[in-house]
Enzyme design. Structure first.
Site, PDB file in Angstrom:
ATOM      1  N   ASP A 345       0.852  -1.167   0.000  1.00 33.13           N
ATOM      2  CA  ASP A 345       0.000   0.000   0.000  1.00 33.13           C
ATOM      3  C   ASP A 345       0.901   1.234   0.000  1.00 33.13           C
ATOM      4  OD1 ASP A 345      -2.501   1.270   0.117  1.00 33.13           O
ATOM      5  OD2 ASP A 345      -2.280   1.596   2.259  1.00 33.13           O
ATOM      6  N   ASP A 649      -2.203  -1.277   5.873  1.00 29.58           N
ATOM      7  CA  ASP A 649      -2.598  -0.842   7.206  1.00 29.58           C
ATOM      8  C   ASP A 649      -4.097  -0.650   7.364  1.00 29.58           C
ATOM      9  OD1 ASP A 649      -2.843   1.340   5.592  1.00 29.58           O
ATOM     10  OD2 ASP A 649      -1.499   2.647   6.713  1.00 29.58           O
ATOM     11  N   ASP A 653      -7.145  -3.489   3.250  1.00 30.88           N
ATOM     12  CA  ASP A 653      -6.045  -4.395   2.923  1.00 30.88           C
ATOM     13  C   ASP A 653      -6.225  -5.796   3.505  1.00 30.88           C
ATOM     14  OD1 ASP A 653      -4.588  -2.346   1.622  1.00 30.88           O
ATOM     15  OD2 ASP A 653      -3.867  -1.610   3.539  1.00 30.88           O
TER      16      ASP A 653
END
Length: 921
Positions: A345, A649, A653
């Site tokens: 990410d 995070d 995800d």
């Protein structure tokens, strides 16, 4: 594509109205009509009826296995079957203590697995807890507070700053409303919301007419009609994905399963052949030959291997804990060693999740601002040279304007700088501080008299200020195109001049091309008696001051970590919900391969699985993605044979973290759902720790291979001497219980020393191993066979020599056991360097772990040989000093033979040492 994947790439049934249009594409009035509601909300009676019919606003709890099935499942492993088989064999032999030791090893493994699996299953509970416990609603035209679980579709809810959205809501009113959707989209900046409908196919992060369950209201207030609750919300669909996602086996467990199956099959086959040979050829009594075959099986089974595997992984886990990495599942540390792709990410992982002003444009100047984050540390430069601020009055004026037309607050807490308010306004405060302005001093000098707050409809914020002399100033900041419409002049070096719109448009495009968000600033002088600020005051005749370029910058340590990973043959891919231009700019700064070739979520929707599998190989940036896209990308990479680590995070995800071979969550900013779905958690939220984890994973795998290479010849030598004795009709030179002593005590103790071996010098300069690589290469198989044969020859020689010198069977067997242990000690020093000589000072002195292990084994073996009560257990006899010297001499001879084989191998391969040594002492 599976049904699961498709369901998250399009609207769920509850996300569309009766005419099949998604809620975000409907007008506010149509949404109310479709839900049979009104701005006055539902009546209490109707709300209760809908609650009975549709159920509470909570995520459905999945069916979970009970504690007993989960515990029993820990034994479903071929290696554990082998270990249980060894326990049964020792029990049949009547050696209950040894059987209990083996069963204790199995039990410890099961308990560890049981506890870790229980922690992993808490991921869904973590997501459920994100729903708001209370909600403000309008019912029968009156505001009231109800439990979040009592919300139903059709309810009208009130959204206020600081509150969490309790359900998926179609907005019907929005006043300066901004919502942080990072948990769903990964976008670092709060999204401005509006009631206007948007296109049917826009990405999740662009649905500005919607407020999603679990997201946080950061600014303004609004009102909306509930269109989805519980499992039908966006977070609910993520929860459903997470419950259906399967966790793949790690490369190590796959390889060990295959190895254990092969080993078990071989032992059973050889045992059957030896049994048949003894019965048919030698005519042995069945009980006699059967017990001999049992001894052969005990010799061949590496009973200590699962314990060594677990302990080696646990040691790796402890080492990672010292490097700010918490490993929640033991095999994950090894799996990192074979990772070939890291999907990360962007926001908060590769970047700081702190907006930073990096560009300031004035008339004919484009300044660069150094420093990252909210710390007011850095400088302003022009053409690469740091400037004298006093020589650039336009720069000072725009910096002061950005400071005053601002509602954020910047402060330091225990050495860390943080902001209160909008992240972009915080970045402007930091830029002003770098230009030499003190926030408190300036706000006292230029008192704010009035303000027009930012609103997504007019797209600017304006403030009115007066100094102590009574002079008035208006400062305005907002979207460049809107501010330019309000300006007639621009501030130049010699005063105000006509506005050059083409110049400013070009500057804005230049800054935006770098992935930066662009804000414009303008000003207007006014009179001392002007105390009320109206829209008419700022609608025209403003003077344009310049532009700010802001970006969430990459972590400096992440840039280094990406380079290190790429040098190790690992691809790094960015999967983010942010815009493509921002993502590609950050990718370029990070040094990702081919950073400009980005695919968006909309692009992914048009690709079938096979096309995606090909495209994903050479694409490093994926922007505007949804949770389903992230999951699908991980699966496409795995379908191409990649071993995938996924970092993240947010709640968005969690499904991809669980599906990836290694899920890595952020410890500081990560959601509980992400942490619980992952195998590893980075305590410092630092992407650079990933590179350290990969290094540790590769070291653990190398050490496991050394341990296996150490254990197998020990078992191989024992098995060969048993087979030779049975086939030739000789007396068995070692008993089954003595074999267990060697396998479970001395061999395990020595092998554990290899778990502490340091990393090889080239560990991060070689490509990752493929997931299909066998744990034993052809070279290692040869080494196992060669060492086993050498052990067979040495042990047979010592047994025959002892008998020739008049020793009893018990004395001869004691000599064989001691010889076997001495051979293991010398072999330990040899195996630490697989292809280079061990006859160096570094090789001889070993590591502290090696010396401790050798000392421990010597003490244990002395007890085995000379303590009287051991005779009752193992039928041993004490050895004379001369016999002890002969045993040690045999070990020295074998050591030189093993070193000679390395030399021959090196010559045959035409190299001077080949692989780097396994340790440097």
């Amino acid at each position: 594509m599976s049904v699961l994947e498709r369901s998250v790439l399009r609207e769920s049934p509850s996300s569309v109205a009766a005419d099949d249009r998604p809620w975000h594409a409907l007008s506010a009035d149509d949404a109310l009509t479709t839900q049979e509601s009104s701005p006055n909300g539902l009546g209490d009676t109707e709300a209760e009826a809908r609650l009975d019919r549709l159920g509470p606003n909570r995520l459905p709890a999945p069916k979970r296995r009970g504690p007993l099935p989960r515990f029993l499942a820990q034994f479903h492993n071929v290696l554990i079957y082998v270990l249980l088989g060894a326990a049964v064999v020792t029990a049949v032999l009547g050696h209950w203590i040894d059987a209990q030791v083996i069963l204790a090893v199995v039990l410890v493994n099961a308990i560890i697995g049981f506890i870790q699996e229980g922690k992993a299953e808490n991921a869904l509970a973590a997501i459920r807890n994100m729903l708001a416990p209370k909600a403000s609603v309008v019912r029968d035209g009156r505001r009231k507070t109800v439990s979040g679980e009592d919300l139903v579709p059709g309810d009208v809810v009130l959204l206020e700053a600081g509150a969490r959205t309790p359900a998926d809501v179609r907005l019907i009113e929005a006043k300066n409303l901004k919502i942080d959707e990072a948990v769903l989209t990964g976008e670092s900046v709060a999204v401005e919301k509006d009631v206007a409908p948007v296109g049917e196919t826009v990405a999740l992060g662009d649905r500005t007419s919607m407020a999603f369950s679990g997201t946080l209201v950061t600014y303004g207030h609004g009102k909306g009609v509930v269109v989805a609750t519980g499992g039908q919300t966006a977070i609910g669909r993520i929860s459903g994905m997470l419950s259906e996602v399967t966790t793949l086996q790690t490369p190590l467990t796959r390889q060990m399963d295959e190895f254990a199956k092969w080993l078990t099959g071989s032992i059973v086959a050889i045992g059957a052949l030896v049994l048949a040979f003894g019965l048919l050829v030698h005519g042995y009594d069945f009980n006699e030959i059967f017990m001999a075959v049992v001894g052969l099986s005990v010799a061949a089974i590496p009973e200590g291997l699962p314990a060594i595997l677990t302990v080696t992984l646990a040691i790796g886990v402890q080492g990672m804990a010292r490097r700010n990495t918490i490993v929640r599942r033991l095999p994950a540390i090894e799996t990192l060693g074979s990772v070939s792709v890291i999907c990360s990410d962007k926001t908060g992982t590769l970047t700081r999740n702190e907006m930073t002003a990096v560009s300031i444009a004035t008339a004919r100047r484009l300044f660069k601002v150094s420093g990252v984050g909210y710390a007011p540390l850095g400088s302003i430069s022009l053409d690469g040279q740091e400037i004298d601020l006093e020589r650039y009055p336009l720069l000072l004026e725009i910096s002061r304007a950005a400071l005053l037309c601002n509602d954020a607050n910047l402060h330091e807490v225990e050495g860390d700088w943080a902001i209160e308010g909008d992240p972009m306004e915080g970045a402007l405060l930091t830029a002003a501080a770098k230009a030499g302005f003190d926030h408190h001093t300036e706000t006292q000098r230029y008192t704010r008299t009035d303000v027009i707050p930012f609103d997504s409809q007019h797209r600017f914020m304006a403030t009115l200020h007066h100094d102590h002399a009574g002079d008035g100033f208006i400062y305005v900041k907002g979207a460049p195109e809107r501010i330019l419409e309000m300006c007639s002049h621009q501030r130049g070096f010699d005063g105000d001049v006509d506005l050059d719109i083409d110049y400013w448009h070009a500057r804005a495009e230049e800054i935006a091309a770098g992935g930066q968000r662009v804000l414009a600033v303008a000003t207007k002088e006014t009179s001392s008696d002007h105390t009320v600020l109206n829209f008419d005051d700022v609608d025209n005749e403003l003077t344009f001051l310049g532009l700010f370029g802001l970006i969430d910058p990459p972590r400096e340590e992440a840039i280094t970590a990406v380079a290190e990973c790429q040098a190790a043959g690992i691809q790094v891919k960015m999967i983010t919900g942010d815009h493509a231009a921002t993502a590609t700019a950050i990718a370029g700064q990070l040094g990702l391969d081919n950073p400009n070739a980005a695919l968006t979520g909309r692009d992914l929707d048009t690709l079938d699985d096979e096309t995606l599998r090909r495209r994903v190989q050479d694409t490093a940036v994926f922007a505007r993605t949804s949770p389903g896209h992230k999951l699908r990308l991980v699966m496409a990479l795995q379908a191409g044979g990649a071993v995938v680590a996924m970092t993240g995070d947010g709640v968005n995800d969690a499904p991809a973290l669980k599906r990836a071979d290694v899920g890595v969550a952020m410890g500081r900013t990560g959601s509980e759902a992400a942490k619980e779905a992952s195998e590893m958690v980075l305590a410092d939220d630092n992407f650079a720790t990933i590179a350290q984890a990969v290094r540790a994973g590769r070291t653990v795998y190398d050490n496991l291979k050394k341990a296996i290479l150490f254990i197998l010849p020990t078992n191989g030598g024992q098995a060969l001497i048993m087979i030779a004795a049975i086939l030739l009709g000789f007396t068995l030179p070692i008993t089954a219980v003595q074999i267990l002593w060697v396998n479970m005590v001395t061999a395990v103790t020595l092998a554990l020393a290899l778990a502490f071996e340091p990393a090889e010098p080239n560990v991060m300069r070689r490509p990752p191993r493929t997931s299909s690589d066998a744990i034993l290469s052809r070279f290692l198989v040869w080494r196992v066979v060669f060492v086993s044969v050498v052990f067979l020859a040495a042990l047979s020689f010592k047994f025959a020599l002892a008998q020739a010198q008049g020793a009893s069977i018990e004395e001869a067997r004691t000599i064989v056991v001691n010889t076997l242990v001495v051979l293991e000690i010398f072999y330990l020093f040899s195996v630490r360097y697989q292809t280079t000589t061990s006859m160096t000072w570094q090789g001889v002195k070993g590591t502290p772990a090696v010396l401790i292990a050798v000392g421990t084994v010597i003490v244990l073996q002395l007890i085995f040989t000379y303590v009287p009560f051991m005779e009752a257990f193992f039928d041993t006899r004490p050895l004379s000093f001369f016999e002890g010297v002969q045993v040690i001499a045999t070990g020295i001879v074998v050591f030189f033979i093993l070193e000679a084989e390395k030399w021959v191998q090196a010559k045959m391969n035409g190299r001077n040492g080949g692989e780097a040594p396994a340790a440097q002492g």
